[in-house]
Design a protein around this motif. Structure first.
Motif, PDB file in Angstrom:
ATOM      1  N   UNK A  83       0.842  -1.204   0.000  1.00  9.64           N
ATOM      2  CA  UNK A  83       0.000   0.000   0.000  1.00  9.64           C
ATOM      3  C   UNK A  83       0.877   1.255   0.000  1.00  9.64           C
TER       4      UNK A  83
ATOM      5  N   UNK B 222       0.678   3.987  -1.560  1.00 10.19           N
ATOM      6  CA  UNK B 222      -0.011   5.279  -1.540  1.00 10.19           C
ATOM      7  C   UNK B 222       0.119   5.979  -0.199  1.00 10.19           C
TER       8      UNK B 222
ATOM      9  N   UNK C  52       0.361  -4.449  -2.714  1.00 15.37           N
ATOM     10  CA  UNK C  52      -1.106  -4.513  -2.669  1.00 15.37           C
ATOM     11  C   UNK C  52      -1.689  -4.401  -4.074  1.00 15.37           C
ATOM     12  N   UNK C  53      -1.191  -3.471  -4.866  1.00 12.46           N
ATOM     13  CA  UNK C  53      -1.717  -3.342  -6.232  1.00 12.46           C
ATOM     14  C   UNK C  53      -1.380  -4.597  -7.044  1.00 12.46           C
TER      15      UNK C  53
ATOM     16  N   UNK D 124      -3.875  -7.167  -6.079  1.00 10.27           N
ATOM     17  CA  UNK D 124      -5.197  -6.934  -6.678  1.00 10.27           C
ATOM     18  C   UNK D 124      -5.221  -7.326  -8.150  1.00 10.27           C
TER      19      UNK D 124
ATOM     20  N   UNK E 136       0.243   1.947 -12.993  1.00 12.78           N
ATOM     21  CA  UNK E 136      -0.311   2.311 -11.676  1.00 12.78           C
ATOM     22  C   UNK E 136       0.794   2.830 -10.766  1.00 12.78           C
TER      23      UNK E 136
ATOM     24  N   UNK F  62       1.783   6.339 -11.368  1.00  8.20           N
ATOM     25  CA  UNK F  62       0.820   7.351 -10.922  1.00  8.20           C
ATOM     26  C   UNK F  62       0.823   7.526  -9.399  1.00  8.20           C
TER      27      UNK F  62
ATOM     28  N   UNK G  83      -0.479  14.523 -14.399  1.00  7.61           N
ATOM     29  CA  UNK G  83      -0.179  13.162 -13.929  1.00  7.61           C
ATOM     30  C   UNK G  83      -1.425  12.279 -14.049  1.00  7.61           C
TER      31      UNK G  83
ATOM     32  N   UNK H  56      -2.127   8.873 -16.624  1.00  4.84           N
ATOM     33  CA  UNK H  56      -2.586   7.557 -16.166  1.00  4.84           C
ATOM     34  C   UNK H  56      -3.868   7.108 -16.862  1.00  4.84           C
TER      35      UNK H  56
ATOM     36  N   UNK I  65      -4.207   3.887 -18.975  1.00  2.56           N
ATOM     37  CA  UNK I  65      -4.118   2.659 -18.168  1.00  2.56           C
ATOM     38  C   UNK I  65      -5.415   2.447 -17.382  1.00  2.56           C
TER      39      UNK I  65
ATOM     40  N   UNK J 228      -7.740  -0.865 -17.534  1.00  5.76           N
ATOM     41  CA  UNK J 228      -8.273  -1.592 -16.375  1.00  5.76           C
ATOM     42  C   UNK J 228      -9.783  -1.783 -16.493  1.00  5.76           C
TER      43      UNK J 228
ATOM     44  N   UNK K 276     -11.844  -4.222 -14.221  1.00  7.50           N
ATOM     45  CA  UNK K 276     -11.791  -3.465 -12.958  1.00  7.50           C
ATOM     46  C   UNK K 276     -12.625  -2.178 -13.011  1.00  7.50           C
TER      47      UNK K 276
ATOM     48  N   UNK L  51      -8.537   1.003  -8.122  1.00 12.83           N
ATOM     49  CA  UNK L  51      -7.343   0.168  -7.933  1.00 12.83           C
ATOM     50  C   UNK L  51      -6.419   0.752  -6.853  1.00 12.83           C
ATOM     51  N   UNK L  52      -6.581   2.025  -6.537  1.00 15.29           N
ATOM     52  CA  UNK L  52      -5.718   2.681  -5.551  1.00 15.29           C
ATOM     53  C   UNK L  52      -6.286   2.661  -4.131  1.00 15.29           C
TER      54      UNK L  52
ATOM     55  N   UNK M 213      -7.599   1.266  -0.408  1.00 17.65           N
ATOM     56  CA  UNK M 213      -7.067   0.276   0.534  1.00 17.65           C
ATOM     57  C   UNK M 213      -7.816  -1.038   0.417  1.00 17.65           C
TER      58      UNK M 213
END
Ligand SMILES: Nc1ncnc2c1ncn2[C@@H]1O[C@H](COP(=O)(O)O)[C@@H](OP(=O)(O)O)[C@H]1O
Ligand SMILES: Nc1ncnc2c1ncn2[C@@H]1O[C@H](COP(=O)(O)O)[C@@H](OP(=O)(O)O)[C@H]1O
Lengths: 205, 205
Positions: free
Chosen positions: A79, A81, A102-103, A106, A181, A184, B180, B184, B187, B191, B196, B201-202, B204
């Motif tokens: 994680x 982020x 974590x990504x 997923x 990802x 970003x 930024x 992204x 992508x 997804x 997805x 995707x970001x 938790x």
């Protein structure tokens, strides 16, 4: 395998070259409110380093910052982020390039919705982790042994997880998508600090 | 100001150089299920071009694809994520670099949660748009006048909105952060196509 404890900075030269596993402990989940207390870092050779910042710290940690900001070192997080936001806000560096377990989880372990670090280490490495100290007072004047062990264990498995997850991402043809990802993520962390923590900036609403 | 209607491809040479405004109409919001019916495109000089794809189309549209894939042309969208997914899935090109007026709006118009195209054109340009044809049958054998006008209006204001939103992003020191996000977006669209679409995707969880 030793856990090394440091105050206010990493000593120079304690890490081998290459990717480093990184984690942070803070006073809570609201980055601008909840100060950065510990940065954990490991080069994957068996030792873990804990860098402790006291209340009132000026976060002037040149050795640690140099490692975190080094564009030649991949930083492996679980994680990312959250850690990127804490590191940028308190240490003032963008701790990229990034690999986030974590990504990666997923994007490969689509057969489950359990993408916690504990779930990953259990399934992929057969190692069990205690999460008991996760919610503890990381701002206390001294960290107890259980806290130190917990903090160290949070970076202990990340190199091995990354190896396995890279293979899975390749197998599923998703390595490039994961890397997009990761690229970003520093911006995602900046959005969190700037006040968009609870918003998916890409959503229709 | 003319709306030009084309079947299966854009004629060669109808667009001036520079950024183009792009929108798509589909059979619905589920990209792999809901086919691409219309691509709207404008160079901002006053005309809009509608490219209509019939049921069973092979989407072999070399002129349109060349414009969309041209790295020297910024593509201006409102909610780029959706259009990028439809264009990649059906036309097989990544229609970047991107400017997205919805993301720019979210990052500057923090005083509202109304980031629809209609809200933007009303507030920033004083122009009113009818959204009546939004949910209509874009797969019908012929498109009626109201549909054509609606489709064209969806790209009509995007150049002017972009100019204003760039100024606002600069004023608020958020241009880099928006860029930024734009980087992204292809992508993010991939997804969506890969399954997805309903996940951040970001997040938790
Ligand atoms: N909204 C959130 N909910 C739970 N954990 C969050 C979170 N935002 C950030 N985190 C952090 O993400 C890590 C937990 O990840 P996971 O649950 O996937 O194992 C925790 O790090 P620590 O274990 O370093 O405290 C926690 O601090
Ligand atoms: N989940 C969603 N809800 C509503 N609109 C969505 C959507 N996903 C994509 N869209 C598209 O986003 C556009 C609407 O954006 P907004 O509401 O911000 O004006 C619509 O395009 P069209 O107007 O081309 O049909 C619509 O098709």
């Amino acid at each position: 395998m030793t856990v090394h404890f440091h105050e206010e900075d990493l000593p120079a030269g304690v890490l081998a070259d290459g990717p480093v596993a990184v984690d942070t402990e803070t006073m809570g989940l609201v980055t601008p409110r909840d100060r950065l207390c510990v940065v954990q870092i490991s080069d994957g050779q068996g030792d873990e380093h804990l860098v402790r910042f006291a209340k009132g710290s000026n976060y002037d940690a040149p050795n640690l910052k140099a490692v975190l900001a080094d564009p030649a070192r991949v930083k492996i997080y679980h994680f990312a982020r959250f850690d990127l936001a804490a590191i940028e806000h308190y240490l003032g560096v963008v701790a990229a390039p990034v690999f986030c377990t974590k990504i990666a989880s997923k994007m490969t372990r689509t057969y489950t919705d359990r993408h916690g670090l504990k779930n990953l280490t259990e399934e992929l490495l057969g190692e069990s982790m205690s999460k008991q100290q996760q919610s503890s007072d990381w701002g206390a004047p001294t960290l107890n042994d259980a806290q130190r062990e917990y903090a160290a264990s949070d970076v202990r498995y990340l190199h091995r997880l990354r190896e396995i997850l890279i293979e899975r991402l390749k197998r599923e043809d998703r390595l490039e998508l994961a890397e997009a990802c990761y690229e970003f993520l520093p911006a995602r962390a900046r959005l969190d600090i700037a006040g968009w923590a609870d918003k998916d900036i890409f959503s229709h609403e």
